[in-house]
Design a protein around this motif. Structure first.
Motif, PDB file in Angstrom:
ATOM      1  N   GLN A  37      13.641  17.885   9.493  1.00  0.00           N
ATOM      2  CA  GLN A  37      12.215  17.998   9.171  1.00  0.00           C
ATOM      3  C   GLN A  37      12.001  17.958   7.655  1.00  0.00           C
ATOM      4  O   GLN A  37      11.106  17.270   7.154  1.00  0.00           O
ATOM      5  N   GLN A  40      12.456  14.421   6.382  1.00  0.00           N
ATOM      6  CA  GLN A  40      11.299  13.581   6.684  1.00  0.00           C
ATOM      7  C   GLN A  40      10.144  13.869   5.731  1.00  0.00           C
ATOM      8  O   GLN A  40       9.485  12.953   5.228  1.00  0.00           O
ATOM      9  N   GLU A  41       9.908  15.149   5.457  1.00  0.00           N
ATOM     10  CA  GLU A  41       8.835  15.528   4.529  1.00  0.00           C
ATOM     11  C   GLU A  41       9.131  15.004   3.125  1.00  0.00           C
ATOM     12  O   GLU A  41       8.225  14.515   2.430  1.00  0.00           O
ATOM     13  N   GLU A  43      11.104  12.448   2.287  1.00  0.00           N
ATOM     14  CA  GLU A  43      10.997  10.991   2.253  1.00  0.00           C
ATOM     15  C   GLU A  43       9.535  10.574   2.128  1.00  0.00           C
ATOM     16  O   GLU A  43       9.199   9.682   1.332  1.00  0.00           O
ATOM     17  N   GLY A  78      16.463   9.889  12.027  1.00  0.00           N
ATOM     18  CA  GLY A  78      15.159  10.470  11.731  1.00  0.00           C
ATOM     19  C   GLY A  78      14.537  10.032  10.431  1.00  0.00           C
ATOM     20  O   GLY A  78      13.342  10.269  10.210  1.00  0.00           O
ATOM     21  N   THR A  79      15.335   9.409   9.552  1.00  0.00           N
ATOM     22  CA  THR A  79      14.825   9.000   8.246  1.00  0.00           C
ATOM     23  C   THR A  79      15.460   7.682   7.830  1.00  0.00           C
ATOM     24  O   THR A  79      16.398   7.201   8.461  1.00  0.00           O
TER      25      THR A  79
END
Length: 279
Positions: A37, A40-41, A43, A78-79
């Motif tokens: 998480q 992702q934030e 990125e 996820g990224t």
């Protein structure tokens, strides 16, 4: 003098580290879910690379192979970030375990260029270990980021390249880690001295200021055309008495500072080109 990207900036985020405890800092991302998480934030905020330390089920630093592999896979799924695993682990990890980090097949790995005092501890990186890790990174096609805690480490980088040639990908990227108690101070004069001594083969460099040196180092690096590493591994406050709540806040601040310097944050794909990371 190394080449730089005058209108771009690579922002790497180091979200966890191995020193701060979850008990002392509950917002530190220590589980896999929290780490993904956070990635992702960050990125979305403008980071292009993530420098990863992992924790076990009790939130203690670990180099467990299955956890390392799961982390690399989850971050890739996820990224789009360049995934860089720390081969430093914690100062207490044995050298053999640190060599095995590359078995997890990251895009990049940290490679510290010498032993340094680290507060009350010693961060051990003897020359034979440095050479073995470097040759392993070439063999595994993992791009190293050379971590420089002191000016002697800059000289060691010259020795390493002379002895073993260029890293996989042909690019040489290093990061000045400044302000560690026992290493070089986090000041503009120290950064100027370090950059002046870099081997000509260096194609890009970044800088990291620990604790109170975060902002001085960031501003000095930007003024010299360098790139940045930020994150809760390195600093836990935004200002005196103002704790960091999310790693993305530190990325956002770096992006804003870069904007003032008329440099935009690189995308992960642009970072891969800069670093010579495999597709």
């Amino acid at each position: 003098m190394p080449t730089t990207s005058p209108d771009q900036i690579l922002i790497a985020v180091a979200p966890t580290g191995a020193e701060t405890t979850k008990q002392d800092c509950p917002q530190l991302p220590t589980t896999l879910e929290e780490l993904v998480q956070t990635a992702q934030e960050c990125e979305a905020a403008g980071a292009a690379m993530i420098h990863v330390h992992i924790r076990d089920a009790d939130h203690h630093p670990t180099l467990d192979q299955s956890r390392l592999r799961d982390t690399v896979q989850a971050l890739r799924e996820g990224t789009g970030l360049v995934v860089q695993l720390s081969t430093g682990g914690s100062v207490h990890d044995p050298l053999e375990s640190r060599l095995k980090v590359l078995d997890a097949e990251p895009d990049s790995c940290s490679l510290t260029m010498g032993t340094t005092n680290f507060g009350d501890d010693v961060f051990s990186n003897p020359w034979p270990f440095v050479c073995e890790l470097y040759q392993l990174s070439q063999e595994r096609q993992v791009v190293p980021e050379f971590e420089l805690f002191d000016l002697g480490h800059v000289h060691a980088l010259r020795r390493l390249i002379d002895k073993f040639g260029l890293p996989y990908g042909g690019k040489v990227h290093c990061d000045f880690v400044m302000g560690v108690p026992g290493g070089m101070p986090g000041t503009a004069p120290a950064l100027v001295a370090g950059v002046a001594l870099l081997p000509g083969e260096v194609t890009s460099w970044s800088a990291t200021g620990i604790g109170r040196s975060t902002l001085p180092v960031m501003l000095a690096a930007l003024s010299m055309g360098g790139h940045l590493r930020v994150g809760m591994e390195d600093v836990l406050t935004l200002a005196k008495g103002v704790p960091v709540e999310r790693n993305a806040q530190l990325v956002e601040r770096a992006v804003a500072a870069g904007r003032v310097a008329q440099r935009r944050a690189m995308t992960p794909d642009e970072a891969r080109t800069l670093l010579g990371v495999r597709p």
